[in-house]
Design a protein around this motif. Structure first.
Motif, PDB file in Angstrom:
ATOM      1  N   ILE A  82       0.850  -1.202   0.000  1.00  0.00           N
ATOM      2  CA  ILE A  82       0.000   0.000   0.000  1.00  0.00           C
ATOM      3  C   ILE A  82       0.881   1.246   0.000  1.00  0.00           C
ATOM      4  CG2 ILE A  82      -1.632   1.379   1.365  1.00  0.00           C
ATOM      5  CD1 ILE A  82      -2.822  -1.289   2.353  1.00  0.00           C
ATOM      6  N   GLY A  83       1.937   1.210   0.813  1.00  0.00           N
ATOM      7  CA  GLY A  83       2.806   2.375   0.976  1.00  0.00           C
ATOM      8  C   GLY A  83       3.725   2.647  -0.200  1.00  0.00           C
ATOM      9  N   LEU A  84       3.921   1.659  -1.090  1.00  0.00           N
ATOM     10  CA  LEU A  84       4.825   1.872  -2.223  1.00  0.00           C
ATOM     11  C   LEU A  84       4.129   1.769  -3.581  1.00  0.00           C
ATOM     12  CD1 LEU A  84       8.058  -0.031  -1.052  1.00  0.00           C
ATOM     13  CD2 LEU A  84       7.571   2.413  -0.956  1.00  0.00           C
ATOM     14  N   ILE A  85       3.226   0.825  -3.745  1.00  0.00           N
ATOM     15  CA  ILE A  85       2.590   0.633  -5.053  1.00  0.00           C
ATOM     16  C   ILE A  85       1.593   1.748  -5.368  1.00  0.00           C
ATOM     17  CG2 ILE A  85       1.187  -0.900  -6.471  1.00  0.00           C
ATOM     18  CD1 ILE A  85       4.030  -1.892  -5.946  1.00  0.00           C
ATOM     19  N   ILE A  86       0.767   2.128  -4.399  1.00  0.00           N
ATOM     20  CA  ILE A  86      -0.183   3.227  -4.643  1.00  0.00           C
ATOM     21  C   ILE A  86       0.549   4.531  -4.958  1.00  0.00           C
ATOM     22  CG2 ILE A  86      -1.965   4.687  -3.576  1.00  0.00           C
ATOM     23  CD1 ILE A  86      -3.053   2.212  -2.209  1.00  0.00           C
ATOM     24  N   PRO A  87       1.578   4.921  -4.189  1.00  0.00           N
ATOM     25  CA  PRO A  87       2.363   6.096  -4.575  1.00  0.00           C
ATOM     26  C   PRO A  87       3.017   5.945  -5.940  1.00  0.00           C
ATOM     27  CG  PRO A  87       2.755   5.607  -2.271  1.00  0.00           C
ATOM     28  CD  PRO A  87       1.960   4.461  -2.825  1.00  0.00           C
ATOM     29  N   ALA A  88       3.462   4.742  -6.299  1.00  0.00           N
ATOM     30  CA  ALA A  88       4.076   4.534  -7.618  1.00  0.00           C
ATOM     31  C   ALA A  88       3.075   4.811  -8.730  1.00  0.00           C
ATOM     32  CB  ALA A  88       4.604   3.103  -7.722  1.00  0.00           C
ATOM     33  N   ILE A  89       1.850   4.339  -8.563  1.00  0.00           N
ATOM     34  CA  ILE A  89       0.803   4.590  -9.564  1.00  0.00           C
ATOM     35  C   ILE A  89       0.528   6.089  -9.671  1.00  0.00           C
ATOM     36  CG2 ILE A  89      -1.640   4.250 -10.095  1.00  0.00           C
ATOM     37  CD1 ILE A  89      -1.385   1.484  -8.718  1.00  0.00           C
ATOM     38  N   ALA A  90       0.465   6.765  -8.520  1.00  0.00           N
ATOM     39  CA  ALA A  90       0.225   8.211  -8.516  1.00  0.00           C
ATOM     40  C   ALA A  90       1.349   8.961  -9.224  1.00  0.00           C
ATOM     41  CB  ALA A  90       0.068   8.716  -7.083  1.00  0.00           C
ATOM     42  N   LEU A  91       2.591   8.524  -9.026  1.00  0.00           N
ATOM     43  CA  LEU A  91       3.738   9.188  -9.660  1.00  0.00           C
ATOM     44  C   LEU A  91       3.734   8.982 -11.173  1.00  0.00           C
ATOM     45  CD1 LEU A  91       6.587   8.409  -7.104  1.00  0.00           C
ATOM     46  CD2 LEU A  91       5.525  10.627  -7.555  1.00  0.00           C
ATOM     47  N   VAL A  92       3.355   7.795 -11.625  1.00  0.00           N
ATOM     48  CA  VAL A  92       3.255   7.555 -13.078  1.00  0.00           C
ATOM     49  C   VAL A  92       2.206   8.483 -13.686  1.00  0.00           C
ATOM     50  CG1 VAL A  92       2.551   5.881 -14.825  1.00  0.00           C
ATOM     51  CG2 VAL A  92       4.065   5.172 -12.974  1.00  0.00           C
TER      52      VAL A  92
END
Length: 217
Positions: A82-92
Protein backbone atom coordinates in the motif's frame (compact mmCIF):
# COMPACT_ATOMS: atom_id res chain seq x y z
CA UNK A 1 16.92 -12.93 3.02
CA UNK A 2 14.13 -11.41 5.16
CA UNK A 3 16.64 -8.90 6.55
CA UNK A 4 18.05 -8.17 3.08
CA UNK A 5 14.46 -7.60 1.92
CA UNK A 6 14.08 -4.92 4.59
CA UNK A 7 17.33 -3.28 3.55
CA UNK A 8 16.46 -3.27 -0.17
CA UNK A 9 13.02 -1.81 0.52
CA UNK A 10 14.46 0.79 2.89
CA UNK A 11 16.73 1.96 0.06
CA UNK A 12 13.81 2.13 -2.38
CA UNK A 13 11.67 4.02 0.11
CA UNK A 14 14.43 6.54 0.78
CA UNK A 15 14.98 7.12 -2.94
CA UNK A 16 11.35 8.08 -3.54
CA UNK A 17 10.75 9.85 -0.24
CA UNK A 18 13.79 12.12 -0.39
CA UNK A 19 13.42 12.79 -4.10
CA UNK A 20 9.94 14.12 -3.46
CA UNK A 21 10.92 15.87 -0.23
CA UNK A 22 13.64 17.88 -1.95
CA UNK A 23 12.05 18.43 -5.35
CA UNK A 24 8.34 19.09 -4.73
CA UNK A 25 8.92 22.84 -4.11
CA UNK A 26 10.78 23.13 -7.43
CA UNK A 27 8.04 21.19 -9.24
CA UNK A 28 5.30 23.36 -7.74
CA UNK A 29 7.18 26.52 -8.71
CA UNK A 30 8.65 25.63 -12.13
CA UNK A 31 5.87 23.45 -13.54
CA UNK A 32 2.69 24.29 -11.63
CA UNK A 33 3.63 28.00 -11.45
CA UNK A 34 2.59 28.55 -7.84
CA UNK A 35 3.93 31.69 -6.16
CA UNK A 36 6.22 31.48 -3.14
CA UNK A 37 3.47 31.79 -0.51
CA UNK A 38 1.17 29.17 -2.05
CA UNK A 39 4.13 26.97 -2.90
CA UNK A 40 5.30 26.69 0.71
CA UNK A 41 1.88 25.74 2.04
CA UNK A 42 0.98 23.32 -0.74
CA UNK A 43 4.40 21.67 -0.69
CA UNK A 44 3.81 20.87 2.99
CA UNK A 45 0.28 19.51 2.42
CA UNK A 46 1.33 16.00 1.22
CA UNK A 47 3.46 15.53 4.35
CA UNK A 48 0.63 16.72 6.59
CA UNK A 49 -1.58 14.06 4.99
CA UNK A 50 1.19 11.47 5.51
CA UNK A 51 1.24 12.38 9.21
CA UNK A 52 -2.55 12.04 9.46
CA UNK A 53 -2.65 8.69 7.62
CA UNK A 54 0.07 7.26 9.85
CA UNK A 55 -2.47 7.40 12.71
CA UNK A 56 -4.85 5.32 10.58
CA UNK A 57 -2.56 2.68 9.09
CA UNK A 58 -0.63 1.80 12.25
CA UNK A 59 -3.65 0.93 14.47
CA UNK A 60 -5.26 -0.90 11.54
CA UNK A 61 -2.17 -3.07 11.07
CA UNK A 62 -2.04 -3.86 14.80
CA UNK A 63 -5.77 -4.65 14.80
CA UNK A 64 -5.34 -7.21 12.00
CA UNK A 65 -2.44 -8.86 13.84
CA UNK A 66 -3.95 -8.87 17.34
CA UNK A 67 -7.28 -10.27 16.10
CA UNK A 68 -5.40 -12.91 14.06
CA UNK A 69 -7.10 -11.93 10.83
CA UNK A 70 -3.72 -12.02 9.11
CA UNK A 71 -0.24 -13.20 10.01
CA UNK A 72 2.43 -10.65 10.89
CA UNK A 73 4.28 -11.37 7.66
CA UNK A 74 1.20 -10.86 5.49
CA UNK A 75 0.31 -7.62 7.28
CA UNK A 76 3.83 -6.30 6.70
CA UNK A 77 3.70 -7.21 3.01
CA UNK A 78 0.22 -5.78 2.43
CA UNK A 79 0.91 -2.47 4.15
CA UNK A 80 4.31 -2.19 2.51
CA UNK A 81 2.63 -2.61 -0.87
CA UNK A 82 0.00 0.00 0.00
CA UNK A 83 2.81 2.38 0.98
CA UNK A 84 4.83 1.87 -2.22
CA UNK A 85 2.59 0.63 -5.05
CA UNK A 86 -0.18 3.23 -4.64
CA UNK A 87 2.36 6.10 -4.58
CA UNK A 88 4.08 4.53 -7.62
CA UNK A 89 0.80 4.59 -9.56
CA UNK A 90 0.23 8.21 -8.52
CA UNK A 91 3.74 9.19 -9.66
CA UNK A 92 3.25 7.56 -13.08
CA UNK A 93 0.00 9.48 -13.51
CA UNK A 94 1.68 12.67 -12.32
CA UNK A 95 4.09 12.45 -15.25
CA UNK A 96 1.21 13.14 -17.63
CA UNK A 97 -0.13 16.20 -15.79
CA UNK A 98 0.70 19.71 -17.00
CA UNK A 99 0.35 23.19 -15.50
CA UNK A 100 -3.28 23.48 -16.64
CA UNK A 101 -4.24 20.72 -14.18
CA UNK A 102 -2.97 22.13 -10.91
CA UNK A 103 -5.59 20.56 -8.67
CA UNK A 104 -5.04 17.12 -10.18
CA UNK A 105 -1.28 17.45 -9.79
CA UNK A 106 -1.66 18.43 -6.14
CA UNK A 107 -4.06 15.56 -5.51
CA UNK A 108 -1.63 13.05 -7.03
CA UNK A 109 1.22 14.44 -4.95
CA UNK A 110 -0.90 14.06 -1.82
CA UNK A 111 -1.61 10.42 -2.73
CA UNK A 112 2.05 9.74 -3.65
CA UNK A 113 3.35 11.07 -0.34
CA UNK A 114 0.38 10.47 1.98
CA UNK A 115 -0.11 6.75 1.30
CA UNK A 116 3.60 6.27 1.87
CA UNK A 117 2.67 6.31 5.58
CA UNK A 118 1.70 2.65 5.27
CA UNK A 119 5.36 1.59 5.08
CA UNK A 120 5.68 2.44 8.77
CA UNK A 121 3.57 -0.68 9.34
CA UNK A 122 5.48 -2.53 6.63
CA UNK A 123 9.25 -2.89 6.37
CA UNK A 124 9.94 -0.06 8.83
CA UNK A 125 8.83 -2.07 11.86
CA UNK A 126 9.76 -5.48 10.46
CA UNK A 127 13.17 -5.49 12.19
CA UNK A 128 11.59 -6.28 15.56
CA UNK A 129 9.54 -9.11 14.02
CA UNK A 130 12.67 -10.82 12.76
CA UNK A 131 14.78 -10.30 15.85
CA UNK A 132 13.51 -8.71 19.07
CA UNK A 133 17.01 -9.12 20.54
CA UNK A 134 18.80 -7.30 17.73
CA UNK A 135 16.13 -4.93 16.35
CA UNK A 136 18.10 -1.81 17.33
CA UNK A 137 21.32 -2.74 15.54
CA UNK A 138 19.35 -4.00 12.53
CA UNK A 139 17.54 -0.66 12.22
CA UNK A 140 20.88 1.10 12.62
CA UNK A 141 22.33 -0.89 9.73
CA UNK A 142 19.46 -0.43 7.27
CA UNK A 143 18.82 3.19 8.22
CA UNK A 144 22.48 4.20 7.98
CA UNK A 145 23.21 2.49 4.67
CA UNK A 146 19.91 3.47 3.04
CA UNK A 147 20.56 7.12 3.89
CA UNK A 148 23.35 7.01 1.32
CA UNK A 149 20.53 6.61 -1.21
CA UNK A 150 18.83 9.67 0.31
CA UNK A 151 21.89 11.68 -0.71
CA UNK A 152 22.29 10.12 -4.14
CA UNK A 153 18.64 10.37 -5.25
CA UNK A 154 18.32 14.19 -5.38
CA UNK A 155 21.79 14.46 -6.94
CA UNK A 156 20.82 11.98 -9.64
CA UNK A 157 18.19 14.41 -10.90
CA UNK A 158 20.93 16.89 -11.77
CA UNK A 159 22.46 14.30 -14.11
CA UNK A 160 19.36 14.25 -16.33
CA UNK A 161 20.12 16.78 -19.12
CA UNK A 162 16.92 18.82 -19.00
CA UNK A 163 15.88 22.15 -17.57
CA UNK A 164 13.85 22.39 -14.36
CA UNK A 165 11.04 23.98 -16.36
CA UNK A 166 10.85 21.03 -18.79
CA UNK A 167 7.96 18.68 -17.99
CA UNK A 168 9.91 15.80 -19.53
CA UNK A 169 12.50 16.08 -16.75
CA UNK A 170 9.84 15.66 -14.10
CA UNK A 171 8.32 12.74 -15.98
CA UNK A 172 11.67 10.96 -15.73
CA UNK A 173 12.02 11.90 -12.06
CA UNK A 174 8.58 10.58 -11.14
CA UNK A 175 8.77 7.44 -13.27
CA UNK A 176 12.22 6.46 -12.00
CA UNK A 177 11.00 6.81 -8.42
CA UNK A 178 7.86 4.82 -9.26
CA UNK A 179 9.91 2.05 -10.84
CA UNK A 180 12.19 1.82 -7.81
CA UNK A 181 9.16 1.70 -5.52
CA UNK A 182 7.65 -1.21 -7.48
CA UNK A 183 10.85 -3.25 -7.84
CA UNK A 184 11.84 -2.95 -4.20
CA UNK A 185 8.33 -3.73 -2.99
CA UNK A 186 8.17 -6.86 -5.15
CA UNK A 187 11.50 -7.96 -3.66
CA UNK A 188 10.05 -7.40 -0.21
CA UNK A 189 6.85 -9.33 -0.95
CA UNK A 190 8.87 -12.32 -2.17
CA UNK A 191 11.49 -12.48 0.58
CA UNK A 192 10.09 -10.74 3.66
CA UNK A 193 8.95 -12.61 6.76
CA UNK A 194 7.15 -11.91 10.00
CA UNK A 195 8.72 -14.84 11.83
CA UNK A 196 11.47 -14.56 14.44
CA UNK A 197 14.71 -15.69 12.79
CA UNK A 198 16.93 -18.46 14.16
CA UNK A 199 19.85 -16.04 14.63
CA UNK A 200 17.80 -13.97 17.08
CA UNK A 201 18.90 -16.30 19.89
CA UNK A 202 22.57 -16.52 18.96
CA UNK A 203 23.54 -14.04 21.71
CA UNK A 204 21.69 -16.06 24.33
CA UNK A 205 23.41 -19.25 23.13
CA UNK A 206 26.81 -17.60 23.28
CA UNK A 207 26.16 -16.29 26.79
CA UNK A 208 24.95 -19.74 27.84
CA UNK A 209 28.12 -21.32 26.48
CA UNK A 210 30.26 -18.81 28.36
CA UNK A 211 28.42 -19.56 31.60
CA UNK A 212 28.98 -23.30 31.10
CA UNK A 213 32.68 -22.72 30.43
CA UNK A 214 32.97 -20.59 33.58
CA UNK A 215 31.29 -23.30 35.65
CA UNK A 216 33.80 -25.86 34.35
CA UNK A 217 36.71 -23.67 35.44
Amino acid sequence: MPFIAIFVTHCGQNWGFWTLMTEIPSYMSDIMKYDIKDNSLLSALPYFVLWILSFFFSPLADFLIVRHYLSIGNVRKIFNSIGLIIPAIALVCLGFVDSSQKDLALGLLVVAVGFNAAVYSGFNVNHIDLSPNHAGPLMGITNSLSNVVSIIAPLAIKVIPYEQTDLLLWRYVFWISAGIYVVTDLFYVVYASGEVQSWNDETDKMEGSKEEDNEKF
